[in-house]
Design an enzyme around this catalytic site. Structure first.
Site, short mmCIF file in Angstrom:
data_model
loop_
_atom_site.label_atom_id
_atom_site.label_comp_id
_atom_site.label_asym_id
_atom_site.label_seq_id
_atom_site.Cartn_x
_atom_site.Cartn_y
_atom_site.Cartn_z
N VAL A 119 98.33 7.84 -12.42
CA VAL A 119 97.11 8.65 -12.41
C VAL A 119 97.41 10.09 -12.82
O VAL A 119 96.73 10.68 -13.66
CB VAL A 119 96.47 8.62 -11.00
N THR B 188 99.40 6.57 -2.79
CA THR B 188 98.89 6.27 -1.44
C THR B 188 99.07 4.77 -1.21
O THR B 188 98.10 4.03 -1.16
CB THR B 188 97.40 6.64 -1.29
N THR C 266 93.58 7.95 -4.60
CA THR C 266 92.55 7.25 -3.83
C THR C 266 92.86 7.42 -2.35
O THR C 266 93.89 6.96 -1.88
CB THR C 266 92.53 5.76 -4.21
N GLU D 18 89.66 8.87 -9.35
CA GLU D 18 89.85 8.35 -10.71
C GLU D 18 89.28 6.94 -10.79
O GLU D 18 89.29 6.21 -9.81
CB GLU D 18 91.33 8.36 -11.09
N PHE D 19 88.81 6.59 -11.98
CA PHE D 19 88.33 5.22 -12.21
C PHE D 19 89.03 4.67 -13.45
O PHE D 19 88.40 4.19 -14.38
CB PHE D 19 86.81 5.21 -12.40
N ASN E 47 85.45 0.04 -6.16
CA ASN E 47 86.51 -0.97 -6.32
C ASN E 47 86.22 -2.22 -5.49
O ASN E 47 86.48 -3.33 -5.93
CB ASN E 47 87.87 -0.37 -5.94
N GLY F 29 89.20 -16.33 -13.13
CA GLY F 29 90.62 -16.37 -13.43
C GLY F 29 91.43 -16.70 -12.19
O GLY F 29 90.89 -17.27 -11.23
N CYS G 256 95.40 -1.36 -7.52
CA CYS G 256 94.21 -0.76 -6.91
C CYS G 256 93.39 -1.71 -6.07
O CYS G 256 93.22 -1.48 -4.87
CB CYS G 256 93.34 -0.16 -8.00
C1 UDX Z 1 90.90 -1.05 -11.39
C2 UDX Z 1 89.50 -0.45 -11.68
O1 UDX Z 1 88.87 -1.13 -12.77
C3 UDX Z 1 89.60 1.03 -11.94
O2 UDX Z 1 88.31 1.60 -12.13
C4 UDX Z 1 90.30 1.67 -10.74
O3 UDX Z 1 90.37 3.03 -10.82
C5 UDX Z 1 91.66 1.07 -10.56
O4 UDX Z 1 91.51 -0.34 -10.37
P1 UDX Z 1 92.95 -1.92 -12.86
O5 UDX Z 1 93.57 -2.32 -11.56
O6 UDX Z 1 93.78 -1.20 -13.85
O7 UDX Z 1 91.65 -1.00 -12.60
O8 UDX Z 1 92.45 -3.25 -13.61
P2 UDX Z 1 91.09 -4.01 -13.88
O9 UDX Z 1 90.90 -4.11 -15.34
O10 UDX Z 1 89.98 -3.50 -13.09
O11 UDX Z 1 91.50 -5.49 -13.37
C6 UDX Z 1 91.90 -5.72 -12.03
C7 UDX Z 1 92.21 -7.17 -11.80
O12 UDX Z 1 91.03 -7.94 -11.83
C8 UDX Z 1 93.13 -7.80 -12.84
O13 UDX Z 1 94.04 -8.67 -12.17
C9 UDX Z 1 92.20 -8.58 -13.74
O14 UDX Z 1 92.82 -9.67 -14.38
C10 UDX Z 1 91.16 -9.03 -12.74
N1 UDX Z 1 89.84 -9.30 -13.34
C11 UDX Z 1 89.11 -8.29 -13.87
C12 UDX Z 1 89.35 -10.61 -13.35
O15 UDX Z 1 90.01 -11.54 -12.87
N2 UDX Z 1 88.11 -10.82 -13.87
C13 UDX Z 1 87.34 -9.84 -14.40
O16 UDX Z 1 86.23 -10.12 -14.85
C14 UDX Z 1 87.86 -8.51 -14.41
#
Ligand code: UDX
Length: 447
Positions: A11, A86, A122, A151-152, A211, A256, A263
Protein backbone atom coordinates in the site's frame (compact mmCIF):
# COMPACT_ATOMS: atom_id res chain seq x y z
CA UNK A 1 3.02 19.42 -1.36
CA UNK A 2 5.55 17.49 0.74
CA UNK A 3 4.38 14.03 1.69
CA UNK A 4 5.94 11.30 3.84
CA UNK A 5 4.71 7.74 3.52
CA UNK A 6 5.69 5.44 6.38
CA UNK A 7 5.83 1.77 5.37
CA UNK A 8 7.02 0.72 1.92
CA UNK A 9 4.95 -2.42 1.57
CA UNK A 10 2.25 -2.90 -0.97
CA UNK A 11 0.00 0.00 0.00
CA UNK A 12 2.74 2.45 0.98
CA UNK A 13 4.80 1.89 -2.11
CA UNK A 14 1.94 2.11 -4.60
CA UNK A 15 0.49 5.18 -2.84
CA UNK A 16 3.87 6.92 -2.56
CA UNK A 17 4.77 6.27 -6.19
CA UNK A 18 1.38 7.44 -7.50
CA UNK A 19 1.37 10.56 -5.28
CA UNK A 20 4.80 11.43 -6.67
CA UNK A 21 3.44 10.86 -10.15
CA UNK A 22 0.75 13.45 -9.37
CA UNK A 23 3.59 15.93 -8.83
CA UNK A 24 3.95 15.84 -5.04
CA UNK A 25 7.32 15.61 -3.34
CA UNK A 26 7.24 12.18 -1.69
CA UNK A 27 9.55 10.41 0.75
CA UNK A 28 8.88 6.70 1.30
CA UNK A 29 10.18 5.39 4.60
CA UNK A 30 10.74 1.85 5.80
CA UNK A 31 12.69 0.47 8.74
CA UNK A 32 13.86 -2.48 6.61
CA UNK A 33 17.28 -1.40 5.32
CA UNK A 34 17.52 -4.11 2.70
CA UNK A 35 14.17 -3.13 1.22
CA UNK A 36 15.15 0.54 1.03
CA UNK A 37 18.55 -0.30 -0.50
CA UNK A 38 16.80 -2.44 -3.12
CA UNK A 39 14.23 0.28 -3.89
CA UNK A 40 17.01 2.82 -4.32
CA UNK A 41 18.52 0.41 -6.83
CA UNK A 42 15.20 0.15 -8.65
CA UNK A 43 14.35 -3.36 -7.40
CA UNK A 44 10.69 -3.72 -6.35
CA UNK A 45 9.93 -5.85 -3.26
CA UNK A 46 6.62 -6.95 -4.82
CA UNK A 47 5.39 -7.83 -8.28
CA UNK A 48 2.93 -5.17 -9.41
CA UNK A 49 2.56 -4.37 -13.12
CA UNK A 50 3.81 -0.87 -13.98
CA UNK A 51 5.11 -0.02 -10.51
CA UNK A 52 8.81 -0.18 -11.39
CA UNK A 53 8.33 2.30 -14.25
CA UNK A 54 6.52 4.84 -12.06
CA UNK A 55 9.14 4.50 -9.33
CA UNK A 56 11.98 4.92 -11.85
CA UNK A 57 10.35 7.90 -13.58
CA UNK A 58 9.65 9.81 -10.38
CA UNK A 59 12.96 8.86 -8.82
CA UNK A 60 14.71 10.38 -11.81
CA UNK A 61 12.66 13.56 -11.43
CA UNK A 62 13.65 13.70 -7.73
CA UNK A 63 10.03 13.63 -6.65
CA UNK A 64 10.32 10.21 -5.01
CA UNK A 65 13.02 9.29 -2.52
CA UNK A 66 13.50 6.30 -0.22
CA UNK A 67 14.97 6.35 3.26
CA UNK A 68 15.08 4.53 6.58
CA UNK A 69 15.19 7.87 8.45
CA UNK A 70 11.71 8.86 9.54
CA UNK A 71 12.61 12.02 11.46
CA UNK A 72 13.71 14.37 8.69
CA UNK A 73 10.96 13.35 6.28
CA UNK A 74 8.24 13.83 8.91
CA UNK A 75 9.64 17.19 10.02
CA UNK A 76 9.46 18.49 6.46
CA UNK A 77 6.09 17.00 5.56
CA UNK A 78 2.67 18.65 5.27
CA UNK A 79 1.05 15.23 5.24
CA UNK A 80 2.27 11.92 6.69
CA UNK A 81 0.66 8.67 5.56
CA UNK A 82 0.83 5.64 7.86
CA UNK A 83 0.91 2.60 5.59
CA UNK A 84 2.47 -0.10 7.75
CA UNK A 85 1.08 -3.63 8.04
CA UNK A 86 -1.87 -4.61 10.22
CA UNK A 87 -1.63 -8.42 10.17
CA UNK A 88 -4.09 -10.68 11.97
CA UNK A 89 -2.96 -11.02 15.57
CA UNK A 90 -1.85 -14.55 16.33
CA UNK A 91 -4.47 -16.48 18.25
CA UNK A 92 -7.48 -14.16 18.18
CA UNK A 93 -7.82 -12.71 14.65
CA UNK A 94 -7.94 -9.06 15.77
CA UNK A 95 -5.90 -6.67 13.67
CA UNK A 96 -2.42 -6.24 15.16
CA UNK A 97 -1.97 -2.48 15.52
CA UNK A 98 1.43 -2.47 17.19
CA UNK A 99 3.21 -1.20 14.03
CA UNK A 100 0.68 1.60 13.54
CA UNK A 101 1.02 2.75 17.15
CA UNK A 102 4.81 2.56 17.08
CA UNK A 103 4.84 4.80 13.99
CA UNK A 104 2.41 7.22 15.69
CA UNK A 105 4.90 7.63 18.56
CA UNK A 106 7.76 8.26 16.15
CA UNK A 107 5.71 10.81 14.25
CA UNK A 108 4.85 12.56 17.54
CA UNK A 109 8.52 12.98 18.31
CA UNK A 110 9.23 14.62 14.94
CA UNK A 111 6.28 16.68 13.71
CA UNK A 112 6.97 20.28 12.98
CA UNK A 113 4.16 22.78 12.31
CA UNK A 114 0.64 21.81 11.32
CA UNK A 115 0.76 18.29 9.91
CA UNK A 116 -1.98 15.98 8.71
CA UNK A 117 -1.40 12.38 9.79
CA UNK A 118 -3.32 9.91 7.65
CA UNK A 119 -3.95 6.24 8.35
CA UNK A 120 -3.98 4.41 5.03
CA UNK A 121 -3.46 0.98 6.56
CA UNK A 122 -6.71 -0.89 7.11
CA UNK A 123 -7.45 -0.27 10.77
CA UNK A 124 -10.42 -1.07 13.02
CA UNK A 125 -12.89 1.61 14.04
CA UNK A 126 -11.43 3.84 16.72
CA UNK A 127 -7.78 3.47 15.65
CA UNK A 128 -7.66 7.10 14.50
CA UNK A 129 -8.77 8.17 18.01
CA UNK A 130 -5.96 6.09 19.50
CA UNK A 131 -3.34 7.41 17.06
CA UNK A 132 -4.38 10.95 18.01
CA UNK A 133 -4.20 10.14 21.73
CA UNK A 134 -0.72 8.62 21.35
CA UNK A 135 0.58 11.66 19.45
CA UNK A 136 -0.94 14.18 21.88
CA UNK A 137 0.27 12.30 24.94
CA UNK A 138 3.81 11.94 23.58
CA UNK A 139 3.99 15.52 22.36
CA UNK A 140 1.35 17.90 23.77
CA UNK A 141 2.64 20.68 21.49
CA UNK A 142 2.14 18.67 18.30
CA UNK A 143 -0.23 20.43 15.91
CA UNK A 144 -1.74 17.49 14.05
CA UNK A 145 -5.01 16.48 12.46
CA UNK A 146 -5.45 12.71 12.31
CA UNK A 147 -7.34 11.52 9.23
CA UNK A 148 -8.61 8.17 7.97
CA UNK A 149 -8.16 7.53 4.23
CA UNK A 150 -8.56 3.83 3.46
CA UNK A 151 -7.11 2.24 0.34
CA UNK A 152 -9.19 0.23 -2.10
CA UNK A 153 -6.34 -1.15 -4.18
CA UNK A 154 -6.54 -4.52 -5.87
CA UNK A 155 -3.25 -6.33 -6.25
CA UNK A 156 -2.30 -6.53 -9.89
CA UNK A 157 -4.41 -3.45 -10.69
CA UNK A 158 -3.26 -1.22 -7.85
CA UNK A 159 -1.93 1.64 -9.96
CA UNK A 160 -5.08 1.83 -12.03
CA UNK A 161 -7.16 1.69 -8.82
CA UNK A 162 -5.11 4.50 -7.25
CA UNK A 163 -5.26 6.73 -10.29
CA UNK A 164 -8.83 6.00 -11.34
CA UNK A 165 -10.67 5.22 -8.13
CA UNK A 166 -14.44 4.79 -7.82
CA UNK A 167 -14.22 7.11 -4.83
CA UNK A 168 -11.80 8.50 -2.27
CA UNK A 169 -13.05 8.22 1.29
CA UNK A 170 -11.66 10.69 3.81
CA UNK A 171 -12.59 10.70 7.49
CA UNK A 172 -11.79 13.90 9.34
CA UNK A 173 -12.42 15.39 12.78
CA UNK A 174 -10.47 18.62 12.25
CA UNK A 175 -11.76 20.86 9.47
CA UNK A 176 -8.23 22.08 8.68
CA UNK A 177 -7.48 18.63 7.24
CA UNK A 178 -10.08 19.08 4.50
CA UNK A 179 -8.01 21.60 2.54
CA UNK A 180 -4.82 19.53 2.83
CA UNK A 181 -6.53 16.31 1.71
CA UNK A 182 -8.23 18.10 -1.17
CA UNK A 183 -4.80 19.32 -2.26
CA UNK A 184 -3.27 15.81 -1.95
CA UNK A 185 -5.95 14.39 -4.24
CA UNK A 186 -6.45 17.43 -6.47
CA UNK A 187 -5.27 15.66 -9.65
CA UNK A 188 -7.88 12.96 -9.11
CA UNK A 189 -10.51 15.46 -8.20
CA UNK A 190 -9.87 17.12 -11.54
CA UNK A 191 -10.46 13.67 -13.07
CA UNK A 192 -13.82 13.76 -11.32
CA UNK A 193 -13.15 11.01 -8.81
CA UNK A 194 -15.64 11.64 -6.01
CA UNK A 195 -13.97 12.82 -2.82
CA UNK A 196 -16.20 11.78 0.05
CA UNK A 197 -15.64 13.48 3.38
CA UNK A 198 -17.13 11.90 6.47
CA UNK A 199 -16.39 11.36 10.15
CA UNK A 200 -13.21 9.43 10.95
CA UNK A 201 -14.91 6.43 12.56
CA UNK A 202 -17.31 6.17 9.63
CA UNK A 203 -14.45 6.20 7.15
CA UNK A 204 -12.70 3.42 9.07
CA UNK A 205 -15.83 1.31 8.92
CA UNK A 206 -16.47 1.98 5.20
CA UNK A 207 -13.27 0.13 4.33
CA UNK A 208 -14.25 -2.98 6.29
CA UNK A 209 -17.85 -2.84 5.12
CA UNK A 210 -16.73 -2.67 1.47
CA UNK A 211 -14.39 -5.64 1.76
CA UNK A 212 -16.88 -7.67 3.80
CA UNK A 213 -19.62 -7.00 1.26
CA UNK A 214 -17.40 -8.06 -1.65
CA UNK A 215 -16.28 -11.21 0.21
CA UNK A 216 -19.96 -11.98 0.86
CA UNK A 217 -20.82 -11.44 -2.80
CA UNK A 218 -18.13 -13.91 -3.90
CA UNK A 219 -19.26 -16.41 -1.28
CA UNK A 220 -22.85 -16.04 -2.40
CA UNK A 221 -22.00 -16.94 -5.98
CA UNK A 222 -19.73 -19.78 -4.84
CA UNK A 223 -22.59 -21.39 -2.89
CA UNK A 224 -24.87 -20.76 -5.84
CA UNK A 225 -22.32 -22.58 -8.00
CA UNK A 226 -22.62 -25.66 -5.79
CA UNK A 227 -26.38 -25.53 -6.15
CA UNK A 228 -26.03 -25.12 -9.93
CA UNK A 229 -23.97 -28.31 -10.04
CA UNK A 230 -26.63 -30.13 -8.03
CA UNK A 231 -29.61 -29.01 -10.11
CA UNK A 232 -27.94 -28.78 -13.53
CA UNK A 233 -27.86 -24.99 -13.95
CA UNK A 234 -25.03 -22.78 -15.19
CA UNK A 235 -23.62 -20.37 -12.59
CA UNK A 236 -22.15 -18.04 -15.20
CA UNK A 237 -25.59 -17.50 -16.66
CA UNK A 238 -27.05 -17.07 -13.18
CA UNK A 239 -24.37 -14.43 -12.42
CA UNK A 240 -25.05 -12.69 -15.72
CA UNK A 241 -28.78 -12.84 -15.18
CA UNK A 242 -28.68 -11.30 -11.72
CA UNK A 243 -25.77 -8.96 -12.50
CA UNK A 244 -27.75 -7.11 -15.17
CA UNK A 245 -29.94 -5.87 -12.34
CA UNK A 246 -28.18 -2.58 -11.53
CA UNK A 247 -29.04 -2.99 -7.86
CA UNK A 248 -26.89 -6.13 -7.83
CA UNK A 249 -24.17 -5.33 -10.40
CA UNK A 250 -22.14 -7.81 -12.42
CA UNK A 251 -18.75 -7.50 -10.70
CA UNK A 252 -17.40 -9.97 -8.14
CA UNK A 253 -19.77 -12.69 -9.21
CA UNK A 254 -17.15 -15.10 -10.59
CA UNK A 255 -17.47 -18.46 -8.92
CA UNK A 256 -14.18 -20.09 -8.04
CA UNK A 257 -12.17 -21.87 -5.37
CA UNK A 258 -12.81 -19.22 -2.68
CA UNK A 259 -11.29 -15.81 -2.03
CA UNK A 260 -7.75 -15.42 -0.70
CA UNK A 261 -5.17 -12.66 -0.49
CA UNK A 262 -3.93 -10.24 2.09
CA UNK A 263 -7.18 -8.32 2.53
CA UNK A 264 -10.48 -10.19 2.40
CA UNK A 265 -9.56 -13.03 4.81
CA UNK A 266 -7.88 -10.69 7.30
CA UNK A 267 -10.40 -7.85 7.09
CA UNK A 268 -13.51 -10.02 7.34
CA UNK A 269 -12.06 -11.69 10.43
CA UNK A 270 -11.10 -8.38 12.04
CA UNK A 271 -14.57 -6.95 11.34
CA UNK A 272 -16.23 -10.00 12.88
CA UNK A 273 -14.08 -9.54 16.00
CA UNK A 274 -14.82 -5.81 16.27
CA UNK A 275 -18.55 -6.46 15.89
CA UNK A 276 -18.46 -9.11 18.61
CA UNK A 277 -16.56 -6.76 20.92
CA UNK A 278 -19.29 -4.14 20.46
CA UNK A 279 -21.95 -6.77 21.09
CA UNK A 280 -23.31 -6.29 17.60
CA UNK A 281 -22.38 -9.52 15.82
CA UNK A 282 -22.30 -9.65 12.01
CA UNK A 283 -23.65 -13.13 11.40
CA UNK A 284 -23.60 -12.83 7.61
CA UNK A 285 -19.89 -12.13 7.69
CA UNK A 286 -19.18 -14.81 10.30
CA UNK A 287 -20.85 -17.30 7.97
CA UNK A 288 -19.00 -15.94 4.93
CA UNK A 289 -15.67 -16.52 6.68
CA UNK A 290 -16.60 -20.08 7.65
CA UNK A 291 -17.95 -21.02 4.20
CA UNK A 292 -14.89 -19.63 2.42
CA UNK A 293 -12.47 -21.50 4.71
CA UNK A 294 -14.27 -24.78 4.10
CA UNK A 295 -14.52 -24.18 0.37
CA UNK A 296 -10.77 -24.09 -0.19
CA UNK A 297 -10.31 -27.58 1.25
CA UNK A 298 -13.48 -28.76 -0.52
CA UNK A 299 -11.78 -27.95 -3.84
CA UNK A 300 -9.25 -30.73 -3.15
CA UNK A 301 -12.19 -33.13 -2.73
CA UNK A 302 -13.67 -31.86 -5.99
CA UNK A 303 -10.41 -32.67 -7.79
CA UNK A 304 -10.24 -36.10 -6.11
CA UNK A 305 -13.81 -36.92 -7.18
CA UNK A 306 -12.99 -35.97 -10.75
CA UNK A 307 -10.00 -38.32 -10.81
CA UNK A 308 -11.71 -41.36 -9.35
CA UNK A 309 -12.25 -43.33 -6.23
CA UNK A 310 -8.67 -43.05 -4.99
CA UNK A 311 -5.99 -40.45 -5.68
CA UNK A 312 -3.23 -42.33 -3.86
CA UNK A 313 -0.17 -42.40 -6.09
CA UNK A 314 -1.77 -40.20 -8.76
CA UNK A 315 0.14 -37.23 -10.18
CA UNK A 316 -1.77 -33.96 -10.18
CA UNK A 317 -0.46 -30.86 -11.95
CA UNK A 318 -1.61 -27.42 -10.77
CA UNK A 319 -1.69 -24.41 -13.08
CA UNK A 320 -1.37 -21.31 -10.90
CA UNK A 321 -0.70 -20.99 -7.19
CA UNK A 322 -1.14 -17.32 -6.29
CA UNK A 323 -4.49 -16.18 -4.85
CA UNK A 324 -5.22 -14.39 -8.14
CA UNK A 325 -3.31 -13.52 -11.35
CA UNK A 326 -0.80 -10.67 -11.80
CA UNK A 327 0.65 -10.96 -8.33
CA UNK A 328 3.24 -13.15 -6.63
CA UNK A 329 1.20 -13.10 -3.42
CA UNK A 330 0.46 -16.50 -1.90
CA UNK A 331 -1.23 -15.28 1.27
CA UNK A 332 -4.38 -17.31 2.02
CA UNK A 333 -4.31 -18.66 -1.53
CA UNK A 334 -6.80 -21.49 -2.11
CA UNK A 335 -3.86 -23.37 -3.67
CA UNK A 336 -2.42 -23.95 -0.18
CA UNK A 337 -5.46 -25.92 1.04
CA UNK A 338 -5.85 -27.67 -2.31
CA UNK A 339 -2.24 -28.91 -2.30
CA UNK A 340 -2.54 -30.06 1.32
CA UNK A 341 -5.81 -31.85 0.66
CA UNK A 342 -4.40 -33.66 -2.38
CA UNK A 343 -1.21 -34.62 -0.56
CA UNK A 344 -3.25 -35.87 2.42
CA UNK A 345 -5.04 -38.15 -0.04
CA UNK A 346 -1.71 -39.57 -1.15
CA UNK A 347 -1.32 -37.73 -4.48
CA UNK A 348 1.92 -36.33 -5.88
CA UNK A 349 1.57 -32.64 -6.68
CA UNK A 350 3.38 -30.66 -9.36
CA UNK A 351 2.85 -26.99 -10.03
CA UNK A 352 3.67 -24.07 -12.26
CA UNK A 353 2.92 -20.40 -11.61
CA UNK A 354 4.23 -17.53 -13.80
CA UNK A 355 5.25 -15.33 -10.83
CA UNK A 356 4.43 -17.08 -7.57
CA UNK A 357 6.72 -20.10 -7.37
CA UNK A 358 9.39 -18.48 -5.20
CA UNK A 359 6.79 -17.23 -2.73
CA UNK A 360 4.95 -20.57 -2.87
CA UNK A 361 7.97 -22.46 -1.59
CA UNK A 362 7.41 -20.93 1.86
CA UNK A 363 3.83 -22.24 1.97
CA UNK A 364 4.06 -25.64 0.31
CA UNK A 365 6.20 -28.70 0.81
CA UNK A 366 6.87 -31.75 -1.37
CA UNK A 367 5.63 -29.97 -4.50
CA UNK A 368 7.61 -30.42 -7.72
CA UNK A 369 7.78 -27.11 -9.56
CA UNK A 370 8.05 -27.01 -13.35
CA UNK A 371 9.06 -24.41 -15.90
CA UNK A 372 5.76 -24.33 -17.82
CA UNK A 373 2.36 -26.08 -18.08
CA UNK A 374 3.71 -28.77 -20.40
CA UNK A 375 6.59 -29.85 -18.17
CA UNK A 376 4.29 -30.48 -15.22
CA UNK A 377 1.64 -32.16 -17.39
CA UNK A 378 3.98 -34.97 -18.43
CA UNK A 379 2.57 -38.26 -17.14
CA UNK A 380 -0.05 -36.44 -15.00
CA UNK A 381 -3.45 -37.90 -14.15
CA UNK A 382 -5.09 -34.48 -14.00
CA UNK A 383 -4.42 -30.83 -14.75
CA UNK A 384 -6.05 -28.38 -12.33
CA UNK A 385 -6.42 -24.72 -13.27
CA UNK A 386 -6.26 -22.90 -9.91
CA UNK A 387 -5.38 -19.31 -10.88
CA UNK A 388 -6.61 -17.68 -14.10
CA UNK A 389 -3.32 -16.28 -15.40
CA UNK A 390 -3.51 -15.12 -19.04
CA UNK A 391 -0.78 -17.65 -19.85
CA UNK A 392 -3.32 -20.44 -19.19
CA UNK A 393 -6.06 -19.06 -21.45
CA UNK A 394 -4.83 -20.61 -24.68
CA UNK A 395 -3.28 -23.94 -23.73
CA UNK A 396 -2.16 -26.31 -26.47
CA UNK A 397 -4.55 -29.20 -25.71
CA UNK A 398 -3.37 -31.62 -28.41
CA UNK A 399 0.14 -31.27 -27.00
CA UNK A 400 -1.13 -31.70 -23.43
CA UNK A 401 -3.10 -34.79 -24.40
CA UNK A 402 0.04 -36.33 -25.85
CA UNK A 403 1.90 -35.66 -22.60
CA UNK A 404 -0.64 -36.58 -19.94
CA UNK A 405 -1.43 -40.02 -18.63
CA UNK A 406 -5.12 -39.14 -18.39
CA UNK A 407 -6.57 -36.18 -20.31
CA UNK A 408 -8.53 -34.51 -17.50
CA UNK A 409 -8.83 -30.76 -16.87
CA UNK A 410 -10.36 -29.50 -13.63
CA UNK A 411 -10.96 -25.81 -14.27
CA UNK A 412 -11.62 -24.07 -10.93
CA UNK A 413 -11.91 -20.63 -12.59
CA UNK A 414 -14.22 -21.44 -15.50
CA UNK A 415 -11.70 -20.23 -18.06
CA UNK A 416 -12.76 -22.91 -20.56
CA UNK A 417 -16.03 -24.35 -21.81
CA UNK A 418 -16.73 -28.05 -22.11
CA UNK A 419 -17.24 -27.85 -25.90
CA UNK A 420 -13.77 -26.36 -26.36
CA UNK A 421 -12.08 -29.09 -24.37
CA UNK A 422 -14.13 -32.15 -25.24
CA UNK A 423 -13.16 -32.04 -28.89
CA UNK A 424 -9.55 -32.68 -27.90
CA UNK A 425 -10.64 -35.79 -26.04
CA UNK A 426 -10.35 -34.20 -22.59
CA UNK A 427 -12.64 -34.90 -19.68
CA UNK A 428 -13.63 -31.56 -18.17
CA UNK A 429 -14.84 -30.51 -14.72
CA UNK A 430 -15.53 -26.86 -13.88
CA UNK A 431 -17.32 -24.82 -11.21
CA UNK A 432 -21.09 -24.44 -11.12
CA UNK A 433 -21.71 -25.64 -14.64
CA UNK A 434 -23.72 -28.66 -15.70
CA UNK A 435 -21.85 -31.92 -15.44
CA UNK A 436 -22.23 -34.52 -18.16
CA UNK A 437 -23.65 -37.09 -15.74
CA UNK A 438 -26.18 -34.62 -14.28
CA UNK A 439 -27.32 -33.59 -17.73
CA UNK A 440 -27.79 -37.19 -18.70
CA UNK A 441 -29.68 -37.89 -15.47
CA UNK A 442 -31.87 -34.83 -15.87
CA UNK A 443 -32.72 -35.55 -19.49
CA UNK A 444 -33.50 -39.20 -18.78
CA UNK A 445 -35.67 -38.07 -15.83
CA UNK A 446 -37.50 -35.74 -18.20
CA UNK A 447 -38.14 -38.46 -20.79
C1 UDX B 1 -9.20 -6.60 -2.39
C2 UDX B 1 -10.19 -5.46 -2.74
O1 UDX B 1 -10.73 -5.66 -4.05
C3 UDX B 1 -9.53 -4.12 -2.63
O2 UDX B 1 -10.46 -3.07 -2.88
C4 UDX B 1 -8.98 -3.99 -1.21
O3 UDX B 1 -8.42 -2.77 -0.95
C5 UDX B 1 -7.99 -5.10 -0.95
O4 UDX B 1 -8.65 -6.35 -1.13
P1 UDX B 1 -7.28 -7.93 -3.65
O5 UDX B 1 -7.17 -8.74 -2.40
O6 UDX B 1 -6.04 -7.45 -4.29
O7 UDX B 1 -8.20 -6.65 -3.40
O8 UDX B 1 -8.00 -8.83 -4.77
P2 UDX B 1 -9.43 -8.96 -5.44
O9 UDX B 1 -9.28 -8.74 -6.89
O10 UDX B 1 -10.45 -8.19 -4.74
O11 UDX B 1 -9.69 -10.54 -5.24
C6 UDX B 1 -9.73 -11.12 -3.94
C7 UDX B 1 -10.00 -12.60 -4.01
O12 UDX B 1 -11.33 -12.84 -4.43
C8 UDX B 1 -9.13 -13.36 -5.01
O13 UDX B 1 -8.76 -14.60 -4.42
C9 UDX B 1 -10.02 -13.57 -6.22
O14 UDX B 1 -9.67 -14.69 -6.98
C10 UDX B 1 -11.36 -13.73 -5.53
N1 UDX B 1 -12.50 -13.38 -6.40
C11 UDX B 1 -12.69 -12.09 -6.78
C12 UDX B 1 -13.39 -14.37 -6.80
O15 UDX B 1 -13.23 -15.55 -6.45
N2 UDX B 1 -14.46 -14.00 -7.56
C13 UDX B 1 -14.69 -12.73 -7.96
O16 UDX B 1 -15.69 -12.49 -8.64
C14 UDX B 1 -13.77 -11.72 -7.56
Amino acid sequence: MRIAVVGSGYVGLVSGACLADFGHQVTCIDSNEEKIAALKAGVMPIYEPGLDQIVAKNGKANRLVFTTELGKAVREADAVFIAVGTPSRRGDGHADLSYVYAVASEIAANVNGFTVVITKSTVPVGTGDEVERIIREANPDADVAVVSNPEFLREGAAIEDFKRPDRIVIGIEDERARAVMTEVYRPLYLNQAPLMFTARRTSELIKYAANAFLAMKITFINEMADLCEAVGSNVQDVAHGIGLDKRIGSKFLHAGPGYGGSCFPKDTLALVKTAQDYNSPLRLIETTVAINDQRKRAMARKVSRAIGPDIRGKTIALLGLTFKPNTDDMRESPAISIVQGLQDGGAKVRAFDPEGMEAAKAYLSDVTFGADPYTIAEGADALVLVTEWDAFRALDFPRLKGLMKEPLLVDLRNVYRREQIARYGFRFVSVGRPREDINAALSSAAE
